[in-house]
Motif scaffolding. Structure first.
Motif, PDB file in Angstrom:
ATOM      1  N   LYS A 111       0.857  -1.186   0.000  1.00 60.74           N
ATOM      2  CA  LYS A 111       0.000   0.000   0.000  1.00 60.74           C
ATOM      3  C   LYS A 111       0.887   1.228   0.000  1.00 60.74           C
ATOM      4  O   LYS A 111       1.794   1.359   0.811  1.00 60.74           O
ATOM      5  CB  LYS A 111      -0.916   0.016   1.225  1.00 60.74           C
ATOM      6  CG  LYS A 111      -1.938   1.148   1.181  1.00 60.74           C
ATOM      7  CD  LYS A 111      -2.915   1.079   2.342  1.00 60.74           C
ATOM      8  CE  LYS A 111      -3.976   2.169   2.213  1.00 60.74           C
ATOM      9  NZ  LYS A 111      -4.937   2.144   3.346  1.00 60.74           N
ATOM     10  N   LYS A 112       0.596   2.153  -0.919  1.00 59.83           N
ATOM     11  CA  LYS A 112       1.400   3.358  -1.037  1.00 59.83           C
ATOM     12  C   LYS A 112       1.049   4.340   0.074  1.00 59.83           C
ATOM     13  O   LYS A 112      -0.102   4.439   0.498  1.00 59.83           O
ATOM     14  CB  LYS A 112       1.184   4.011  -2.405  1.00 59.83           C
ATOM     15  CG  LYS A 112       1.716   3.172  -3.567  1.00 59.83           C
ATOM     16  CD  LYS A 112       1.617   3.919  -4.883  1.00 59.83           C
ATOM     17  CE  LYS A 112       2.232   3.119  -6.028  1.00 59.83           C
ATOM     18  NZ  LYS A 112       2.151   3.856  -7.319  1.00 59.83           N
ATOM     19  N   ASN A 113       2.065   5.070   0.543  1.00 61.18           N
ATOM     20  CA  ASN A 113       1.872   6.094   1.561  1.00 61.18           C
ATOM     21  C   ASN A 113       2.885   7.210   1.330  1.00 61.18           C
ATOM     22  O   ASN A 113       3.624   7.203   0.341  1.00 61.18           O
ATOM     23  CB  ASN A 113       2.005   5.509   2.970  1.00 61.18           C
ATOM     24  CG  ASN A 113       3.276   4.680   3.126  1.00 61.18           C
ATOM     25  OD1 ASN A 113       4.353   5.126   2.742  1.00 61.18           O
ATOM     26  ND2 ASN A 113       3.146   3.471   3.681  1.00 61.18           N
ATOM     27  N   THR A 114       2.907   8.179   2.232  1.00 61.40           N
ATOM     28  CA  THR A 114       3.788   9.340   2.061  1.00 61.40           C
ATOM     29  C   THR A 114       5.262   8.963   2.097  1.00 61.40           C
ATOM     30  O   THR A 114       6.106   9.678   1.559  1.00 61.40           O
ATOM     31  CB  THR A 114       3.510  10.385   3.158  1.00 61.40           C
ATOM     32  OG1 THR A 114       3.639   9.753   4.440  1.00 61.40           O
ATOM     33  CG2 THR A 114       2.105  10.952   3.007  1.00 61.40           C
TER      34      THR A 114
ATOM     35  N   GLY B 200       6.488   6.175   0.807  1.00 61.16           N
ATOM     36  CA  GLY B 200       6.762   5.215  -0.258  1.00 61.16           C
ATOM     37  C   GLY B 200       5.670   4.178  -0.324  1.00 61.16           C
ATOM     38  O   GLY B 200       4.556   4.450  -0.767  1.00 61.16           O
ATOM     39  N   GLN B 201       5.946   2.974   0.178  1.00 60.56           N
ATOM     40  CA  GLN B 201       4.942   1.927   0.222  1.00 60.56           C
ATOM     41  C   GLN B 201       5.280   0.932   1.326  1.00 60.56           C
ATOM     42  O   GLN B 201       6.433   0.755   1.690  1.00 60.56           O
ATOM     43  CB  GLN B 201       4.804   1.208  -1.127  1.00 60.56           C
ATOM     44  CG  GLN B 201       6.064   0.524  -1.612  1.00 60.56           C
ATOM     45  CD  GLN B 201       5.916  -0.056  -3.007  1.00 60.56           C
ATOM     46  OE1 GLN B 201       5.118   0.417  -3.817  1.00 60.56           O
ATOM     47  NE2 GLN B 201       6.663  -1.104  -3.300  1.00 60.56           N
ATOM     48  N   THR B 202       4.231   0.289   1.856  1.00 56.81           N
ATOM     49  CA  THR B 202       4.382  -0.658   2.946  1.00 56.81           C
ATOM     50  C   THR B 202       3.752  -1.988   2.551  1.00 56.81           C
ATOM     51  O   THR B 202       2.630  -2.018   2.029  1.00 56.81           O
ATOM     52  CB  THR B 202       3.694  -0.139   4.222  1.00 56.81           C
ATOM     53  OG1 THR B 202       4.282   1.112   4.588  1.00 56.81           O
ATOM     54  CG2 THR B 202       3.862  -1.133   5.371  1.00 56.81           C
TER      55      THR B 202
ATOM     56  N   ASN C 284      -4.016   3.660  -2.891  1.00 59.76           N
ATOM     57  CA  ASN C 284      -3.369   3.042  -4.045  1.00 59.76           C
ATOM     58  C   ASN C 284      -2.461   1.898  -3.602  1.00 59.76           C
ATOM     59  O   ASN C 284      -1.707   2.042  -2.635  1.00 59.76           O
ATOM     60  CB  ASN C 284      -2.554   4.086  -4.814  1.00 59.76           C
ATOM     61  CG  ASN C 284      -3.435   5.146  -5.443  1.00 59.76           C
ATOM     62  OD1 ASN C 284      -4.439   4.828  -6.079  1.00 59.76           O
ATOM     63  ND2 ASN C 284      -3.077   6.410  -5.265  1.00 59.76           N
ATOM     64  N   TYR C 285      -2.535   0.806  -4.329  1.00 59.58           N
ATOM     65  CA  TYR C 285      -1.783  -0.397  -4.008  1.00 59.58           C
ATOM     66  C   TYR C 285      -0.952  -0.832  -5.215  1.00 59.58           C
ATOM     67  O   TYR C 285      -1.254  -0.486  -6.359  1.00 59.58           O
ATOM     68  CB  TYR C 285      -2.718  -1.554  -3.636  1.00 59.58           C
ATOM     69  CG  TYR C 285      -3.523  -1.358  -2.369  1.00 59.58           C
ATOM     70  CD1 TYR C 285      -3.213  -2.079  -1.211  1.00 59.58           C
ATOM     71  CD2 TYR C 285      -4.601  -0.486  -2.326  1.00 59.58           C
ATOM     72  CE1 TYR C 285      -3.950  -1.920  -0.052  1.00 59.58           C
ATOM     73  CE2 TYR C 285      -5.353  -0.314  -1.156  1.00 59.58           C
ATOM     74  CZ  TYR C 285      -5.020  -1.039  -0.034  1.00 59.58           C
ATOM     75  OH  TYR C 285      -5.755  -0.889   1.124  1.00 59.58           O
ATOM     76  N   VAL C 286       0.061  -1.624  -4.933  1.00 59.32           N
ATOM     77  CA  VAL C 286       0.824  -2.312  -5.976  1.00 59.32           C
ATOM     78  C   VAL C 286       0.879  -3.785  -5.594  1.00 59.32           C
ATOM     79  O   VAL C 286       1.228  -4.124  -4.463  1.00 59.32           O
ATOM     80  CB  VAL C 286       2.256  -1.757  -6.110  1.00 59.32           C
ATOM     81  CG1 VAL C 286       3.036  -2.587  -7.129  1.00 59.32           C
ATOM     82  CG2 VAL C 286       2.229  -0.304  -6.542  1.00 59.32           C
TER      83      VAL C 286
ATOM     84  N   PRO D  64      -1.025  -2.343 -10.665  1.00 56.37           N
ATOM     85  CA  PRO D  64      -1.551  -1.368  -9.702  1.00 56.37           C
ATOM     86  C   PRO D  64      -3.018  -1.653  -9.396  1.00 56.37           C
ATOM     87  O   PRO D  64      -3.741  -2.227 -10.216  1.00 56.37           O
ATOM     88  CB  PRO D  64      -1.394  -0.035 -10.435  1.00 56.37           C
ATOM     89  CG  PRO D  64      -1.564  -0.402 -11.892  1.00 56.37           C
ATOM     90  CD  PRO D  64      -0.969  -1.779 -12.028  1.00 56.37           C
TER      91      PRO D  64
ATOM     92  N   GLN E  13      -6.317   0.505  -7.496  1.00 53.82           N
ATOM     93  CA  GLN E  13      -6.841   1.675  -6.789  1.00 53.82           C
ATOM     94  C   GLN E  13      -8.093   1.262  -6.027  1.00 53.82           C
ATOM     95  O   GLN E  13      -9.000   0.640  -6.583  1.00 53.82           O
ATOM     96  CB  GLN E  13      -7.182   2.796  -7.762  1.00 53.82           C
ATOM     97  CG  GLN E  13      -7.654   4.077  -7.085  1.00 53.82           C
ATOM     98  CD  GLN E  13      -7.905   5.205  -8.067  1.00 53.82           C
ATOM     99  OE1 GLN E  13      -8.185   4.960  -9.234  1.00 53.82           O
ATOM    100  NE2 GLN E  13      -7.820   6.439  -7.608  1.00 53.82           N
TER     101      GLN E  13
END
Length: 332
Positions: free
Chosen positions: A273-276, A278-280, A310-312, A325, A327
Motif C-alpha cells: 500500500k502506497k503512503n507518504t 513510499g509503500q508498505t 493506491n496499491y501495488v 496497480p 486503486q
C-alpha cells in the motif's frame, strides 16, 4: 492487574492519589504487550497506555485543596479502569485471568500477513467452516459462456488442505480426493452452457474424516465471447483488474493468478500500500505452482482498517516477476 470498579481510589482517599494512578499506569503498560503478535491486544494496549499516561500527569497536578478537580481526576482514572477491563474481556478469558500470559497462537502482524503453502491449518481455525474464503482462488475469474461448460471448465485452487480431504462444489456432484498436503488444484464443468453473460456464484466444500471443515464462496464473471490469447511467461492476472471499493476488498477480495511458471516453482504474491513514505507491505502469500504451471491465491483485506488508497501487487516465480496497480476507493 485488574482494578475493580475504582476501589483502589476509594480506599486510598485523597492521601496518595498519584501512587494509585501509578499502579493503573503500570497495569496499562503491562497490558500494552509491546511485543504481542495479537493485533487486537496491541492496539487496545496502546490506547489504554495513553489513557494511563494522561491521567497520571493530571493527577500529579492535583492538590488537596481542589476537591472539584479531584473528583474530575477520579472520574478519569475510573475511565482507565473501565477501558482496561473492557480490553481484557475483549482479549478473551485467558487474557482476563493473566495479562502477562503469552498468546495461544501465532498471529500475523498488521504490516505483513504470510501464509506458506503446505503449512497445516491451526486447529482452532477449523472450527468455523465459513471462515476460509481467502483460501479459495480462481485461475481465471473472467470466462466465456463456452469455457465454463467445456474442457476443464472453471479451474480453482484451495490452499492448506491435507491428504485425504474430499473436495466438492455446488455446481455438480463430482468428488475429488486430495493426494498430498498443501494447495489443491480442482476444476468443475457447468452442466449446461449459460444463456446470458452474468456472474456465476458457487461454493466449494471440504470434508475431512467425514466432517465438513470448510465452506468457501466465489464467483466467475461470464462474458459472451472473447479470446484469452497467449500470456507471456510469468504473467500476473488480477481480478478486479484496476480498481475496486473498500467494501469489496474486505469481503470478496482480489483474485490473483501467476501463469506460465515452472511446475513446483514457489510463487510469491505480495501486496503493497502506497503512503507518504513510499509503500508498505500489507500482505504476502506463497504457493507452489501446480502441474498447470500456475498458482492462484486470493487477497481479502482486513475490513476493520481504512482500505482506500493506491496499491501495488507483485508476483514472482523463478526469475520472473510481474506487477499490477490497484486503486481502492471508498464505497459510498
Amino acid at each position: 492487574m485488574i482494578l475493580n470498579g475504582g476501589s483502589a481510589f476509594e480506599s486510598a482517599g485523597h492521601v496518595d492519589v498519584t501512587e494509585q494512578v501509578g499502579l493503573l499506569f503500570r497495569s496499562c503498560h503491562d497490558h500494552n504487550v509491546q511485543n504481542s503478535t495479537d493485533p487486537f491486544r496491541r492496539d487496545y494496549g496502546r490506547t489504554i497506555t495513553e489513557y494511563g499516561r494522561s491521567t497520571r500527569r493530571r493527577f500529579q497536578s492535583v492538590t488537596g485543596k481542589d476537591e472539584r478537580r479531584m473528583i474530575t481526576m477520579k472520574k478519569l482514572a475510573l475511565a482507565v479502569t473501565a477501558a482496561l477491563g473492557i480490553s481484557a474481556l475483549a482479549a478473551g478469558p485467558a487474557a482476563a485471568l493473566s495479562l502477562d500470559a503469552a498468546p495461544s497462537g501465532s498471529v500475523p502482524t498488521d504490516e505483513s500477513h504470510s501464509s506458506e503453502s503446505g503449512a497445516a491449518e491451526e486447529e482452532g481455525s477449523e472450527d468455523d467452516p465459513k471462515s476460509h474464503d481467502e483460501d479459495l482462488a480462481l485461475r481465471y475469474a473472467t470466462m466465456t459462456l463456452y469455457e465454463v461448460a467445456h474442457g476443464k471448465g472453471i479451474e480453482y485452487t484451495v490452499d492448506g488442505l491435507k491428504a485425504g480431504d474430499v473436495v466438492t462444489t455446488s455446481l455438480n456432484d463430482k468428488k475429488s480426493v486430495v493426494k498430498k498436503d498443501g494447495p489443491f488444484d480442482g476444476s468443475v464443468v457447468v452442466d449446461e452452457e449459460p444463456d446470458v453473460p452474468t456472474a456465476l456464484p458457487f461454493m466449494v466444500y471440504v470434508e475431512r474424516d467425514g466432517e465438513r471443515v470448510r465452506e468457501m464462496s466465489t464467483s466467475v464473471d461470464l462474458m459472451a465471447e472473447g479470446d484469452r490469447g497467449e500470456y507471456d511467461d510469468g504473467t500476473l492476472l488480477m481480478n478486479p483488474e484496476e480498481d475496486t471499493n473498500d467494501t469489496a476488498l474486505g469481503t470478496d477480495g482480489v483474485n490473483l493468478t501467476m501463469v506460465n511458471c515452472s511446475a513446483e516453482d514457489e510463487v510469491v504474491f505480495r501486496v503493497f500500500k502506497k503512503n507518504t513514505d513510499g509503500q508498505t507491505k500489507v500482505w504476502e502469500k506463497r504457493q507452489l505452482a501446480g502441474e498447470d504451471e500456475s498458482a492462484s491465491v486470493r487477497y481479502i483485506a482486513d475490513s476493520s482498517k481504512d482500505l482506500w488508497g493506491n496499491y501495488v501487487i507483485t508476483a514472482e516465480c523463478g526469475g520472473l516477476e510481474d506487477s499490477a496497480p490497484l486503486q481502492v476507493y471508498i464505497d459510498e
